[in-house]
Design a protein around this motif. Structure first.
Motif, PDB file in Angstrom:
ATOM      1  N   GLY A 153      50.136  44.376  36.624  1.00 35.51           N
ATOM      2  CA  GLY A 153      49.735  44.521  35.360  1.00 35.51           C
ATOM      3  C   GLY A 153      49.362  43.555  34.656  1.00 35.51           C
ATOM      4  N   VAL A 154      49.331  42.196  35.269  1.00 31.10           N
ATOM      5  CA  VAL A 154      48.757  41.170  34.710  1.00 31.10           C
ATOM      6  C   VAL A 154      47.610  40.591  35.505  1.00 31.10           C
ATOM      7  CG1 VAL A 154      49.424  38.423  34.062  1.00 31.10           C
ATOM      8  CG2 VAL A 154      50.874  40.373  33.898  1.00 31.10           C
ATOM      9  N   THR A 155      46.670  39.998  34.864  1.00 31.38           N
ATOM     10  CA  THR A 155      45.385  39.557  35.542  1.00 31.38           C
ATOM     11  C   THR A 155      45.319  38.048  35.591  1.00 31.38           C
ATOM     12  OG1 THR A 155      44.059  41.041  34.451  1.00 31.38           O
ATOM     13  CG2 THR A 155      42.731  39.234  35.210  1.00 31.38           C
ATOM     14  N   ARG A 156      45.443  37.645  36.811  1.00 31.69           N
ATOM     15  CA  ARG A 156      45.508  36.320  37.346  1.00 31.69           C
ATOM     16  C   ARG A 156      44.173  35.836  37.935  1.00 31.69           C
ATOM     17  NH1 ARG A 156      51.089  35.269  36.750  1.00 31.69           N
ATOM     18  NH2 ARG A 156      52.349  36.786  37.086  1.00 31.69           N
ATOM     19  N   PHE A 157      43.928  34.601  38.150  1.00 30.10           N
ATOM     20  CA  PHE A 157      42.722  33.950  38.607  1.00 30.10           C
ATOM     21  C   PHE A 157      43.009  33.345  39.791  1.00 30.10           C
ATOM     22  CE2 PHE A 157      41.776  35.105  34.333  1.00 30.10           C
ATOM     23  CZ  PHE A 157      40.353  35.611  34.247  1.00 30.10           C
ATOM     24  N   VAL A 158      42.348  33.504  40.899  1.00 30.09           N
ATOM     25  CA  VAL A 158      42.675  32.888  42.377  1.00 30.09           C
ATOM     26  C   VAL A 158      41.448  32.023  42.481  1.00 30.09           C
ATOM     27  CG1 VAL A 158      42.877  33.284  44.728  1.00 30.09           C
ATOM     28  CG2 VAL A 158      44.146  34.966  43.193  1.00 30.09           C
ATOM     29  N   ALA A 159      41.807  30.735  42.614  1.00 27.47           N
ATOM     30  CA  ALA A 159      40.578  29.754  42.925  1.00 27.47           C
ATOM     31  C   ALA A 159      40.094  30.201  44.285  1.00 27.47           C
ATOM     32  CB  ALA A 159      41.352  28.335  43.074  1.00 27.47           C
ATOM     33  N   VAL A 160      38.690  30.126  44.478  1.00 24.31           N
ATOM     34  CA  VAL A 160      37.940  30.526  45.590  1.00 24.31           C
ATOM     35  C   VAL A 160      38.142  29.441  46.779  1.00 24.31           C
ATOM     36  CG1 VAL A 160      35.617  30.811  46.569  1.00 24.31           C
ATOM     37  CG2 VAL A 160      35.917  31.680  44.405  1.00 24.31           C
ATOM     38  N   ASP A 161      38.521  28.123  46.255  1.00 28.54           N
ATOM     39  CA  ASP A 161      38.925  27.031  47.371  1.00 28.54           C
ATOM     40  C   ASP A 161      40.141  27.462  48.031  1.00 28.54           C
ATOM     41  OD1 ASP A 161      36.452  26.046  46.754  1.00 28.54           O
ATOM     42  OD2 ASP A 161      37.359  24.226  45.798  1.00 28.54           O
ATOM     43  N   ASP A 162      41.061  28.234  47.411  1.00 28.97           N
ATOM     44  CA  ASP A 162      42.375  28.372  47.879  1.00 28.97           C
ATOM     45  C   ASP A 162      42.501  29.745  49.120  1.00 28.97           C
ATOM     46  OD1 ASP A 162      43.646  26.391  46.486  1.00 28.97           O
ATOM     47  OD2 ASP A 162      44.408  27.832  45.127  1.00 28.97           O
ATOM     48  N   ILE A 163      41.250  30.435  49.069  1.00 30.83           N
ATOM     49  CA  ILE A 163      41.141  31.598  49.935  1.00 30.83           C
ATOM     50  C   ILE A 163      40.841  31.297  51.413  1.00 30.83           C
ATOM     51  CG2 ILE A 163      39.996  33.788  50.297  1.00 30.83           C
ATOM     52  CD1 ILE A 163      39.439  33.832  47.272  1.00 30.83           C
ATOM     53  N   THR A 164      41.667  31.458  52.454  1.00 25.72           N
ATOM     54  CA  THR A 164      41.451  31.183  53.720  1.00 25.72           C
ATOM     55  C   THR A 164      40.537  32.055  54.496  1.00 25.72           C
ATOM     56  OG1 THR A 164      43.678  32.376  54.346  1.00 25.72           O
ATOM     57  CG2 THR A 164      44.011  30.042  53.799  1.00 25.72           C
ATOM     58  N   HIS A 165      40.851  33.611  54.200  1.00 30.41           N
ATOM     59  CA  HIS A 165      40.218  34.654  54.741  1.00 30.41           C
ATOM     60  C   HIS A 165      40.192  35.953  54.000  1.00 30.41           C
ATOM     61  CE1 HIS A 165      44.060  35.078  56.386  1.00 30.41           C
ATOM     62  NE2 HIS A 165      43.672  36.362  56.883  1.00 30.41           N
ATOM     63  N   VAL A 166      39.354  36.800  54.281  1.00 33.09           N
ATOM     64  CA  VAL A 166      38.916  37.891  53.469  1.00 33.09           C
ATOM     65  C   VAL A 166      39.022  38.999  54.386  1.00 33.09           C
ATOM     66  CG1 VAL A 166      37.959  39.348  51.698  1.00 33.09           C
ATOM     67  CG2 VAL A 166      37.701  36.712  51.971  1.00 33.09           C
ATOM     68  N   GLU A 167      39.542  40.177  54.193  1.00 33.96           N
ATOM     69  CA  GLU A 167      39.849  41.359  55.084  1.00 33.96           C
ATOM     70  C   GLU A 167      39.083  42.425  54.311  1.00 33.96           C
ATOM     71  OE1 GLU A 167      43.263  43.962  57.259  1.00 33.96           O
ATOM     72  OE2 GLU A 167      43.616  42.460  55.871  1.00 33.96           O
ATOM     73  N   ALA A 168      38.304  43.370  55.003  1.00 28.24           N
ATOM     74  CA  ALA A 168      37.626  44.348  54.582  1.00 28.24           C
ATOM     75  C   ALA A 168      38.664  45.549  54.455  1.00 28.24           C
ATOM     76  CB  ALA A 168      36.410  44.793  55.514  1.00 28.24           C
ATOM     77  N   ARG A 169      38.681  46.366  53.387  1.00 25.60           N
ATOM     78  CA  ARG A 169      39.341  47.470  53.281  1.00 25.60           C
ATOM     79  C   ARG A 169      38.381  48.462  52.595  1.00 25.60           C
ATOM     80  NH1 ARG A 169      44.892  46.910  53.226  1.00 25.60           N
ATOM     81  NH2 ARG A 169      45.605  45.386  54.835  1.00 25.60           N
ATOM     82  N   GLY A 170      37.289  49.254  53.162  1.00 28.27           N
ATOM     83  CA  GLY A 170      36.457  50.132  52.759  1.00 28.27           C
ATOM     84  C   GLY A 170      35.650  49.676  51.651  1.00 28.27           C
ATOM     85  N   ASP A 171      35.774  49.967  50.505  1.00 30.13           N
ATOM     86  CA  ASP A 171      34.994  49.537  49.215  1.00 30.13           C
ATOM     87  C   ASP A 171      35.777  48.307  48.625  1.00 30.13           C
ATOM     88  OD1 ASP A 171      33.042  51.404  49.471  1.00 30.13           O
ATOM     89  OD2 ASP A 171      33.949  53.010  48.342  1.00 30.13           O
ATOM     90  N   TYR A 172      36.875  47.913  49.076  1.00 29.11           N
ATOM     91  CA  TYR A 172      37.667  47.024  48.759  1.00 29.11           C
ATOM     92  C   TYR A 172      37.955  45.629  49.650  1.00 29.11           C
ATOM     93  CZ  TYR A 172      39.378  50.246  45.213  1.00 29.11           C
ATOM     94  OH  TYR A 172      39.394  51.334  44.337  1.00 29.11           O
ATOM     95  N   ALA A 173      38.528  44.566  49.071  1.00 28.29           N
ATOM     96  CA  ALA A 173      38.613  43.370  49.906  1.00 28.29           C
ATOM     97  C   ALA A 173      40.090  42.951  49.629  1.00 28.29           C
ATOM     98  CB  ALA A 173      37.495  42.352  49.881  1.00 28.29           C
ATOM     99  N   ARG A 174      40.770  42.571  50.701  1.00 33.73           N
ATOM    100  CA  ARG A 174      42.000  41.922  50.731  1.00 33.73           C
ATOM    101  C   ARG A 174      41.783  40.389  50.649  1.00 33.73           C
ATOM    102  NH1 ARG A 174      47.048  42.935  49.676  1.00 33.73           N
ATOM    103  NH2 ARG A 174      46.603  45.131  49.620  1.00 33.73           N
ATOM    104  N   LEU A 175      42.040  39.448  49.724  1.00 33.46           N
ATOM    105  CA  LEU A 175      41.862  38.129  49.661  1.00 33.46           C
ATOM    106  C   LEU A 175      43.152  37.391  50.182  1.00 33.46           C
ATOM    107  CD1 LEU A 175      40.424  37.719  46.103  1.00 33.46           C
ATOM    108  CD2 LEU A 175      39.084  38.208  48.189  1.00 33.46           C
ATOM    109  N   HIS A 176      43.172  36.611  51.151  1.00 35.12           N
ATOM    110  CA  HIS A 176      44.604  35.975  51.582  1.00 35.12           C
ATOM    111  C   HIS A 176      44.359  34.314  51.389  1.00 35.12           C
ATOM    112  CE1 HIS A 176      45.788  39.181  54.396  1.00 35.12           C
ATOM    113  NE2 HIS A 176      44.570  39.427  54.345  1.00 35.12           N
ATOM    114  N   THR A 177      45.483  34.137  50.681  1.00 35.68           N
ATOM    115  CA  THR A 177      45.754  32.341  50.583  1.00 35.68           C
ATOM    116  C   THR A 177      46.828  32.151  51.063  1.00 35.68           C
ATOM    117  OG1 THR A 177      47.065  32.837  48.505  1.00 35.68           O
ATOM    118  CG2 THR A 177      44.670  32.855  48.232  1.00 35.68           C
TER     119      THR A 177
END
Length: 249
Positions: free
Chosen positions: A151-175
């Protein structure tokens, strides 16, 4: 005049709700969606259109128990938007009222829906829509991505993202600290972050070159070690990845 979107996976319930909404003089337009994913696409278009645009939506009348993404999930996603529409829950279940109001719902209407009760929900939405300040829409921060967590909006730094996984119309960001689900297709992130060193290695994975620790070859199979995970590289992306890694400083 409110512009409304009704969301319900049961067709008779959706048609009845739309009938009642169209009969209310405070509703300027009302359309329906058969599930939360369809509704999210429609809301996305509304936000791109802007508050005064032809696709705009002021209030969503939302069922809770639906297959796949349910109404509470959709409401949580909306809390991460800069200018989310108002939400009125319309459900046959009393058990979710506390969660609904924690998500800043305007009202919680129980099925079967009575005309008078729905009219009260419309009245509340109209008051809030009329008094809500128009928040200026700013350009997104290119270095951070907003994610919803509890319920809280946080901000993930793009430089901290190691990889991204496709989930249909969504994506899972991994750090290194965890993962986050966002409502952005992998293809969109690929285009947006190509200049930032992200490369497609598989139809399901986008990786940050700077976070690749190893390139592994095993009996003709290529994989990379990224953020502690071993990810397979498809044949069509192998040569491009090798070339990029060879040029990496």
């Amino acid at each position: 005049m409110l512009r409304a979107l009704a969301v319900d996976d049961e067709r008779p319930s959706l048609e009845e709700l739309l009938y009642l909404l169209h009969a209310d003089p405070r509703i300027g337009s009302a359309e329906g969606a058969g599930d939360a994913t369809e509704a999210l696409r429609r809301i996305n278009r509304a936000l791109e259109s802007g508050p005064g645009g032809p696709e705009a939506i002021d209030v969503v009348f939302l069922d809770i128990q639906m297959p796949g993404l349910d109404g509470l999930d959709l409401a949580r996603l909306l809390t991460g938007f800069a200018q989310p529409p108002l939400v009125v829950f319309v459900t046959a279940h009393e058990d979710f009222a506390v969660q609904a109001f924690d998500l800043k719902a305007v009202d919680y209407v129980l099925k079967p829906v009575r005309k008078e009760r729905l009219a009260e929900a419309v009245r509340r939405a109209a008051l809030l829509a009329g008094s809500a300040p128009r928040i200026p829409v700013h350009e997104p921060d290119p270095d951070h991505l907003p994610v919803e967590l509890g319920g809280v909006t946080r901000f993930v730094a793009v430089d901290d993202i190691t990889h991204v996984e496709a989930r249909g119309d969504y994506a899972r960001l991994h750090t290194d600290k965890g993962s986050h689900l966002v409502r952005i297709p992998l293809s969109t992130l690929e285009e947006r972050w190509r200049s930032r060193g992200f490369v497609r290695i598989h139809r399901r994975h986008l990786v940050a070159l700077r976070h690749i620790g190893e390139l592994r070859l095993d009996a003709g199979t290529v994989s990379v070690l990224v953020g502690g995970e071993e990810l397979q590289v498809s044949r069509r992306h192998t040569r491009e990845l090798r070339d990029l890694l060879m040029r990496r400083p």
